[in-house]
Design an enzyme around this catalytic site. Sequence first.
Site, short mmCIF file in Angstrom:
data_model
loop_
_atom_site.label_atom_id
_atom_site.label_comp_id
_atom_site.label_asym_id
_atom_site.label_seq_id
_atom_site.Cartn_x
_atom_site.Cartn_y
_atom_site.Cartn_z
N LYS A 1 -23.13 22.54 -19.00
CA LYS A 1 -23.59 22.53 -20.40
C LYS A 1 -23.09 23.76 -21.15
O LYS A 1 -22.60 23.67 -22.27
CB LYS A 1 -25.12 22.50 -20.43
CG LYS A 1 -25.72 22.83 -21.78
CD LYS A 1 -27.23 22.86 -21.75
CE LYS A 1 -27.86 24.18 -21.39
NZ LYS A 1 -27.93 25.19 -22.44
N CYS B 1 -34.17 28.08 -26.16
CA CYS B 1 -35.33 28.36 -25.32
C CYS B 1 -36.02 29.65 -25.73
O CYS B 1 -35.35 30.64 -26.06
CB CYS B 1 -34.89 28.48 -23.86
SG CYS B 1 -34.44 26.91 -23.14
N ARG C 1 -32.54 18.75 -22.32
CA ARG C 1 -31.48 19.47 -23.04
C ARG C 1 -30.35 19.88 -22.10
O ARG C 1 -29.21 20.04 -22.53
CB ARG C 1 -32.05 20.73 -23.71
CG ARG C 1 -32.92 20.43 -24.93
CD ARG C 1 -33.28 21.70 -25.67
NE ARG C 1 -32.14 22.60 -25.65
CZ ARG C 1 -32.19 23.90 -25.35
NH1 ARG C 1 -33.33 24.46 -25.08
NH2 ARG C 1 -31.12 24.64 -25.36
C1 EPZ Z 1 -26.06 32.13 -22.85
O1 EPZ Z 1 -27.01 32.48 -23.83
C2 EPZ Z 1 -26.54 30.83 -22.24
N1 EPZ Z 1 -26.65 29.83 -23.29
C3 EPZ Z 1 -27.89 31.06 -21.58
O2 EPZ Z 1 -28.30 29.86 -20.96
C4 EPZ Z 1 -27.76 32.14 -20.54
O3 EPZ Z 1 -29.03 32.44 -20.01
C5 EPZ Z 1 -27.19 33.41 -21.18
O4 EPZ Z 1 -25.94 33.12 -21.85
C6 EPZ Z 1 -26.93 34.54 -20.19
O5 EPZ Z 1 -26.07 34.10 -19.17
C7 EPZ Z 1 -25.57 29.18 -23.70
O6 EPZ Z 1 -24.45 29.40 -23.26
C8 EPZ Z 1 -25.77 28.14 -24.72
P1 EPZ Z 1 -26.46 36.35 -24.34
P2 EPZ Z 1 -26.72 33.60 -24.91
O7 EPZ Z 1 -25.92 36.43 -25.72
O8 EPZ Z 1 -25.29 33.54 -25.29
C9 EPZ Z 1 -29.06 39.87 -26.28
C10 EPZ Z 1 -29.69 28.00 -20.59
O9 EPZ Z 1 -30.83 27.78 -20.11
N2 EPZ Z 1 -28.25 39.70 -27.50
O10 EPZ Z 1 -25.58 36.75 -23.21
O11 EPZ Z 1 -27.74 33.47 -25.96
C11 EPZ Z 1 -30.01 38.71 -26.05
O12 EPZ Z 1 -31.18 38.84 -26.79
C12 EPZ Z 1 -29.46 29.16 -21.50
O13 EPZ Z 1 -28.74 27.24 -20.36
C13 EPZ Z 1 -28.41 40.54 -28.57
O14 EPZ Z 1 -29.24 41.46 -28.55
O15 EPZ Z 1 -27.00 34.89 -24.05
C14 EPZ Z 1 -30.21 38.74 -24.56
O16 EPZ Z 1 -31.24 39.63 -24.24
C15 EPZ Z 1 -30.68 29.98 -21.70
N3 EPZ Z 1 -27.65 40.36 -29.69
C16 EPZ Z 1 -28.89 39.31 -24.03
O17 EPZ Z 1 -28.23 39.88 -25.16
C17 EPZ Z 1 -26.74 39.36 -29.77
O18 EPZ Z 1 -26.06 39.24 -30.82
C18 EPZ Z 1 -27.96 38.27 -23.41
O19 EPZ Z 1 -27.79 37.18 -24.31
C19 EPZ Z 1 -26.56 38.50 -28.68
C20 EPZ Z 1 -27.34 38.69 -27.54
#
Ligand code: EPZ
Length: 446
Positions: free
Chosen positions: A23, A117, A400
């Site tokens: 996904k 989520c 989802r």
């Molecule tokens: C991706 O989310 C995945 N979702 C998540 O999977 C996964 O858990 C995550 O990466 C980490 O591997 C998708 O690909 C659709 P991040 P993403 O940006 O991109 C902070 C699932 O169940 N952050 O790496 O949202 C954020 O708050 C989902 O399939 C900022 O502060 O993850 C988090 O604490 C859940 N500012 C950390 O970074 C930003 O602009 C990592 O988030 C972006 C992120």
Amino acid sequence: MGEVLRIAGGKRLEGEVWLPTAKNSLLPILAASLLCAGPVRVRQVPRLTDVDNSLELLRAAGMKARREGEDLSLSPGQPGTGSLPDGPVGAMRSSVFYLAPMLHRCGRVSMTLPGGCPLGPRPIDIHLDGLARMGAEGGWRGERLTLEAPEGLRGVDYTLRLPSVGATETLLMAAVRAKGITVLRGAAREPEVVDLARFLMACGAHICGAGTGTIWIQGQERLSGAVYRPVADRIVGATVLAAAAATGGRVTLRRCVPAHLEAVVEVLVRAGCQAQRLGPAALMLEAPPRLEGAGLVRAGEYPAFPTDAAPIVAAAFLRARGNSHFEDTVFASRFSCAAGFSALGAGVQAAGRRLDIRPFGPLKGACVTAPDLRGGAALAVAALQAEGVSLIGGTAHIRRGYGDLAALLRRLGADARWQDEESTRTFDGNKGKNFLVSCAESSIRP
Ligand code: EPZ
């Protein structure tokens, strides 16, 4: 009427699973198809509600999209106005992936807050900061985000403040058609980032270093289309391994990338499982009747233990002989499923980013609610080990990210099926008043 996932626990899982397309690779790749001047065919697209929502967004952006068997066929039509519909945007985090492609395609993008989520705060400041450095103008007005790039986007040398997967993907999509060269430093190294880069390269993009902390991109005026099959879903893989480990079972994963599951397999082997690679794309895991404790497992950025797998693998340790401690360094509220674990009779305690599990009595079937996608899968793994029937509500979360989790588990011998909530009450009436009362009092609100 609500739907529940009904699992009668106690079966040892055994068999073989072909992993579906990931996904979290597929969703950014679908958004990236907006960057292409030619047709795109994405192979083996699972039926997920996040895919349905992506199709709505693509159509709103002027793409012609249709399913052809297991594949999705996408071809560019008239670019839309740049406005995306609130419903699908608010239903998933992945709507953020439309920012950069829409700026290239329509010169503007306007959308409400992305959903996804509830894992704690999920800001998109890095996406927006990077795009602003590349020439995007605009911002939030209330809960609506509007960006424009009247002069187009330009390459930059940009350091991400933390290795966000989504922001790396956004900036990669922005850079492949920006003017000049972009260097992304502090980039995420997850396999899904590499897969997006591979798709873009198949379309003619020039990218070097994806999968490392520094990515170089030479922007192109035009990208063609491509036929592409995204990578296998390592989190579905981890779910199947956890289900086998939880039930003393034996499973073989096919169409998997064993390296992507290394951190998960390492924890399970430490707890007494045996694992064996069967060639380049298959992996076998055999579990003892009862796992040893996992000790401390710290989830973090790739190649560390994956955050998405943390609650699911933790669920396999609810009956273990020793203590297990799971800690997530990525999201603040990864273990909301702990309430469901407790309802099933597990000895767990969740505080902040940490989940502690200690040996306790046997697990007993209960009515529980999926708090999020991976938390829902974790409750299913927990229910597989419980005596009696469990009903898991909140199935919209599960749907989802898993095409049909009940069918997947059934293929391995589990007694698992979807049921509407009302018929469940009638069907399980022979369990007596207490069961019905506990269902009525539980928080099943799918
Ligand atoms: C991706 O989310 C995945 N979702 C998540 O999977 C996964 O858990 C995550 O990466 C980490 O591997 C998708 O690909 C659709 P991040 P993403 O940006 O991109 C902070 C699932 O169940 N952050 O790496 O949202 C954020 O708050 C989902 O399939 C900022 O502060 O993850 C988090 O604490 C859940 N500012 C950390 O970074 C930003 O602009 C990592 O988030 C972006 C992120």
